[in-house]
Design a protein around this motif. Structure first.
Motif, PDB file in Angstrom:
ATOM      1  N   LEU A  93     -38.272  23.546  12.624  1.00 53.61           N
ATOM      2  CA  LEU A  93     -37.661  22.959  11.387  1.00 53.61           C
ATOM      3  C   LEU A  93     -37.342  24.121  10.376  1.00 53.61           C
ATOM      4  CD1 LEU A  93     -40.080  20.022  10.529  1.00 53.61           C
ATOM      5  CD2 LEU A  93     -38.067  20.091  11.592  1.00 53.61           C
ATOM      6  N   TYR A  94     -37.514  25.320  11.051  1.00 49.24           N
ATOM      7  CA  TYR A  94     -36.990  26.626  10.100  1.00 49.24           C
ATOM      8  C   TYR A  94     -35.811  27.311  10.928  1.00 49.24           C
ATOM      9  CZ  TYR A  94     -41.301  25.546   7.550  1.00 49.24           C
ATOM     10  OH  TYR A  94     -42.493  25.115   6.812  1.00 49.24           O
ATOM     11  N   ARG A  95     -35.297  26.630  11.599  1.00 48.59           N
ATOM     12  CA  ARG A  95     -34.284  27.317  12.611  1.00 48.59           C
ATOM     13  C   ARG A  95     -32.977  26.557  12.110  1.00 48.59           C
ATOM     14  NH1 ARG A  95     -31.874  25.117  16.521  1.00 48.59           N
ATOM     15  NH2 ARG A  95     -33.328  23.634  16.848  1.00 48.59           N
ATOM     16  N   ALA A  96     -32.364  25.513  12.681  1.00 49.34           N
ATOM     17  CA  ALA A  96     -31.066  25.149  12.712  1.00 49.34           C
ATOM     18  C   ALA A  96     -30.730  23.919  11.814  1.00 49.34           C
ATOM     19  CB  ALA A  96     -30.357  24.717  14.057  1.00 49.34           C
ATOM     20  N   TYR A 144     -22.136  23.996  24.680  1.00 48.67           N
ATOM     21  CA  TYR A 144     -23.314  23.948  25.784  1.00 48.67           C
ATOM     22  C   TYR A 144     -23.189  25.214  26.441  1.00 48.67           C
ATOM     23  CZ  TYR A 144     -23.475  18.681  25.403  1.00 48.67           C
ATOM     24  OH  TYR A 144     -23.708  17.344  25.102  1.00 48.67           O
ATOM     25  N   ASN A 145     -24.495  25.816  26.495  1.00 47.12           N
ATOM     26  CA  ASN A 145     -24.725  27.026  27.382  1.00 47.12           C
ATOM     27  C   ASN A 145     -24.927  26.778  28.728  1.00 47.12           C
ATOM     28  OD1 ASN A 145     -24.017  28.458  25.379  1.00 47.12           O
ATOM     29  ND2 ASN A 145     -25.997  29.709  24.894  1.00 47.12           N
ATOM     30  N   ALA A 181     -20.109  27.552  12.124  1.00 52.44           N
ATOM     31  CA  ALA A 181     -18.943  27.019  12.678  1.00 52.44           C
ATOM     32  C   ALA A 181     -19.210  26.502  14.232  1.00 52.44           C
ATOM     33  CB  ALA A 181     -17.959  27.970  13.100  1.00 52.44           C
ATOM     34  N   TYR A 182     -20.415  26.712  14.703  1.00 49.98           N
ATOM     35  CA  TYR A 182     -20.976  26.128  15.976  1.00 49.98           C
ATOM     36  C   TYR A 182     -22.238  25.245  15.961  1.00 49.98           C
ATOM     37  CZ  TYR A 182     -17.984  29.917  17.629  1.00 49.98           C
ATOM     38  OH  TYR A 182     -16.854  30.868  17.852  1.00 49.98           O
ATOM     39  N   VAL A 183     -22.473  24.390  16.703  1.00 56.03           N
ATOM     40  CA  VAL A 183     -23.405  23.593  17.008  1.00 56.03           C
ATOM     41  C   VAL A 183     -23.906  23.566  18.540  1.00 56.03           C
ATOM     42  CG1 VAL A 183     -24.370  21.328  16.823  1.00 56.03           C
ATOM     43  CG2 VAL A 183     -23.050  21.643  15.096  1.00 56.03           C
ATOM     44  N   ILE A 184     -25.081  24.038  18.455  1.00 59.36           N
ATOM     45  CA  ILE A 184     -25.468  24.076  19.989  1.00 59.36           C
ATOM     46  C   ILE A 184     -26.164  22.989  20.377  1.00 59.36           C
ATOM     47  CG2 ILE A 184     -27.154  25.337  21.740  1.00 59.36           C
ATOM     48  CD1 ILE A 184     -25.016  27.091  20.150  1.00 59.36           C
ATOM     49  N   GLU A 185     -25.528  22.200  21.582  1.00 61.88           N
ATOM     50  CA  GLU A 185     -25.985  20.975  21.906  1.00 61.88           C
ATOM     51  C   GLU A 185     -27.075  21.072  23.026  1.00 61.88           C
ATOM     52  OE1 GLU A 185     -25.040  18.184  21.045  1.00 61.88           O
ATOM     53  OE2 GLU A 185     -23.396  18.282  19.695  1.00 61.88           O
ATOM     54  N   GLY A 186     -26.953  22.142  23.671  1.00 64.81           N
ATOM     55  CA  GLY A 186     -28.289  22.380  24.663  1.00 64.81           C
ATOM     56  C   GLY A 186     -27.856  23.327  25.700  1.00 64.81           C
ATOM     57  N   PHE A 187     -28.677  23.402  26.732  1.00 63.71           N
ATOM     58  CA  PHE A 187     -28.729  24.257  27.710  1.00 63.71           C
ATOM     59  C   PHE A 187     -28.378  23.530  29.138  1.00 63.71           C
ATOM     60  CE2 PHE A 187     -31.038  26.869  24.917  1.00 63.71           C
ATOM     61  CZ  PHE A 187     -30.333  28.260  25.357  1.00 63.71           C
ATOM     62  N   ILE A 188     -27.498  23.950  30.090  1.00 57.56           N
ATOM     63  CA  ILE A 188     -27.348  23.487  31.601  1.00 57.56           C
ATOM     64  C   ILE A 188     -27.588  24.424  32.289  1.00 57.56           C
ATOM     65  CG2 ILE A 188     -25.711  22.432  32.886  1.00 57.56           C
ATOM     66  CD1 ILE A 188     -23.584  21.844  30.873  1.00 57.56           C
ATOM     67  N   ASP A 189     -28.787  23.861  33.129  1.00 54.41           N
ATOM     68  CA  ASP A 189     -29.328  24.893  34.306  1.00 54.41           C
ATOM     69  C   ASP A 189     -29.697  24.084  35.312  1.00 54.41           C
ATOM     70  OD1 ASP A 189     -31.052  26.707  35.417  1.00 54.41           O
ATOM     71  OD2 ASP A 189     -30.253  28.124  33.931  1.00 54.41           O
ATOM     72  N   ASP A 190     -29.527  24.222  36.396  1.00 54.84           N
ATOM     73  CA  ASP A 190     -30.122  23.461  37.369  1.00 54.84           C
ATOM     74  C   ASP A 190     -31.408  24.010  38.140  1.00 54.84           C
ATOM     75  OD1 ASP A 190     -27.964  21.617  37.617  1.00 54.84           O
ATOM     76  OD2 ASP A 190     -26.856  23.094  38.585  1.00 54.84           O
ATOM     77  N   SER A 205     -28.852  32.041  20.240  1.00 54.26           N
ATOM     78  CA  SER A 205     -29.644  32.588  19.163  1.00 54.26           C
ATOM     79  C   SER A 205     -28.313  33.019  18.152  1.00 54.26           C
ATOM     80  CB  SER A 205     -30.455  33.917  19.459  1.00 54.26           C
ATOM     81  OG  SER A 205     -30.848  34.142  18.415  1.00 54.26           O
ATOM     82  N   LEU A 206     -27.273  33.807  18.783  1.00 48.73           N
ATOM     83  CA  LEU A 206     -26.239  34.346  18.024  1.00 48.73           C
ATOM     84  C   LEU A 206     -25.467  33.224  17.502  1.00 48.73           C
ATOM     85  CD1 LEU A 206     -24.519  36.712  17.226  1.00 48.73           C
ATOM     86  CD2 LEU A 206     -23.405  36.665  19.299  1.00 48.73           C
ATOM     87  N   LEU A 207     -24.819  32.327  18.203  1.00 49.26           N
ATOM     88  CA  LEU A 207     -24.174  31.204  17.912  1.00 49.26           C
ATOM     89  C   LEU A 207     -25.022  30.235  16.988  1.00 49.26           C
ATOM     90  CD1 LEU A 207     -22.379  30.022  21.215  1.00 49.26           C
ATOM     91  CD2 LEU A 207     -21.527  31.576  19.408  1.00 49.26           C
ATOM     92  N   ASP A 208     -26.129  30.184  17.134  1.00 45.52           N
ATOM     93  CA  ASP A 208     -26.799  29.230  15.988  1.00 45.52           C
ATOM     94  C   ASP A 208     -27.065  29.582  14.701  1.00 45.52           C
ATOM     95  OD1 ASP A 208     -28.706  27.173  15.735  1.00 45.52           O
ATOM     96  OD2 ASP A 208     -30.384  28.351  15.517  1.00 45.52           O
ATOM     97  N   SER A 209     -26.684  31.117  14.355  1.00 38.05           N
ATOM     98  CA  SER A 209     -26.751  31.451  13.000  1.00 38.05           C
ATOM     99  C   SER A 209     -25.292  31.474  12.621  1.00 38.05           C
ATOM    100  CB  SER A 209     -27.082  32.907  13.037  1.00 38.05           C
ATOM    101  OG  SER A 209     -26.030  33.713  13.808  1.00 38.05           O
ATOM    102  N   ASP A 210     -24.418  30.815  13.287  1.00 40.40           N
ATOM    103  CA  ASP A 210     -23.020  30.666  12.818  1.00 40.40           C
ATOM    104  C   ASP A 210     -22.883  29.242  12.551  1.00 40.40           C
ATOM    105  OD1 ASP A 210     -20.124  30.566  12.125  1.00 40.40           O
ATOM    106  OD2 ASP A 210     -19.640  31.945  13.912  1.00 40.40           O
TER     107      ASP A 210
END
Length: 227
Positions: free
Chosen positions: A57-60, A138-139, A158-167, A151-156
């Motif tokens: 709640l103190y992030r994005a 999506y990362n 112009a971007y919305v981080i939807e989540g990570f993809i990792d198997d 972390s870098l994109l989250d401060s901009d």
């Protein structure tokens, strides 16, 4: 960082006020804390802030405001209020604790947190954050590189981080920086209906060319830009 500290200080000021008002309304009298009763206000802060930080709640929240944000705030405030209520009840710190007072505190906290985040977001950006964000990201890869990129994109704005993809099965159900980690199969169901401005960034610098090509081909059927 300064914006987040400002919001944290605002919460620290408003939470005790909301708590006092809720207890007063719940007990139908003006509550005047005496002695150890002052500890219930300190206890609220000590319980609420770690949970709020854990839920991001103190992030994005400042950048974009959507349904998931409302749900996150609702759950975070409910959890903290329940913990606080049971702690105060069994510690016997005050005789002014009522069920209606606790419910009012939860509703008041939820309304304040959601409303303040929305107002601050509109003040900073002048419109709804979801309209500002031109790209949804999506990362692909939840390792060190993926985390740093998020972390870098989250401060901009112009971007919305939807989540990570990792198997990696060991990361199943994890949250990194407040963003969920899903395997490819689960994310694919979302990518089928991805918006035009959706991108998948392969954040795995250590993989070889063959692995990278495999990921690119894997994503080809979906309406997303891969880079």
């Amino acid at each position: 960082m300064q914006k987040r500290m400002l919001i944290l200080l605002l919460d620290a000021l408003m939470l005790p006020i909301l708590l006092w008002a809720s207890l007063s309304l719940g007990s139908n009298k003006i509550v005047v804390p005496v002695g150890n009763e002052w500890y219930i206000f300190l206890l609220a802060i000590l319980i609420y802030f770690p949970v709020f930080i854990k839920f991001g709640l103190y992030r994005a929240v400042l950048r974009y405001f959507r349904t998931q944000t409302i749900i996150t705030i609702l759950i975070a405030t409910l959890i903290t209020t329940v913990i606080w209520g049971f702690t105060v009840k069994f510690s016997g710190l005050t005789d002014d604790l009522t069920r209606s007072g606790v419910i009012l505190f939860w509703l008041g906290t939820f309304t304040f947190i959601a409303g303040s985040r929305l107002q601050i977001q509109q003040w900073l950006y002048g419109q709804n954050g979801s309209q500002i964000a031109s790209k949804r990201i999506y990362n692909y890869g939840a390792g060190v590189a993926g985390t740093q990129l998020a972390s870098l994109l989250d401060s901009d704005p112009a971007y919305v981080i939807e989540g990570f993809i990792d198997d990696n099965p060991s990361l199943k159900g994890w949250k990194i920086l407040g963003f969920e980690v899903h395997n490819f199969d689960k994310t694919a169901a979302t990518l089928i209906n991805a918006r035009e401005n959706t991108e998948v960034i392969i954040a795995m610098p250590s993989i070889d060319r063959a692995r990278r090509q495999f990921i690119i081909e894997r994503l080809e059927p979906f309406p997303v830009k891969v880079r």
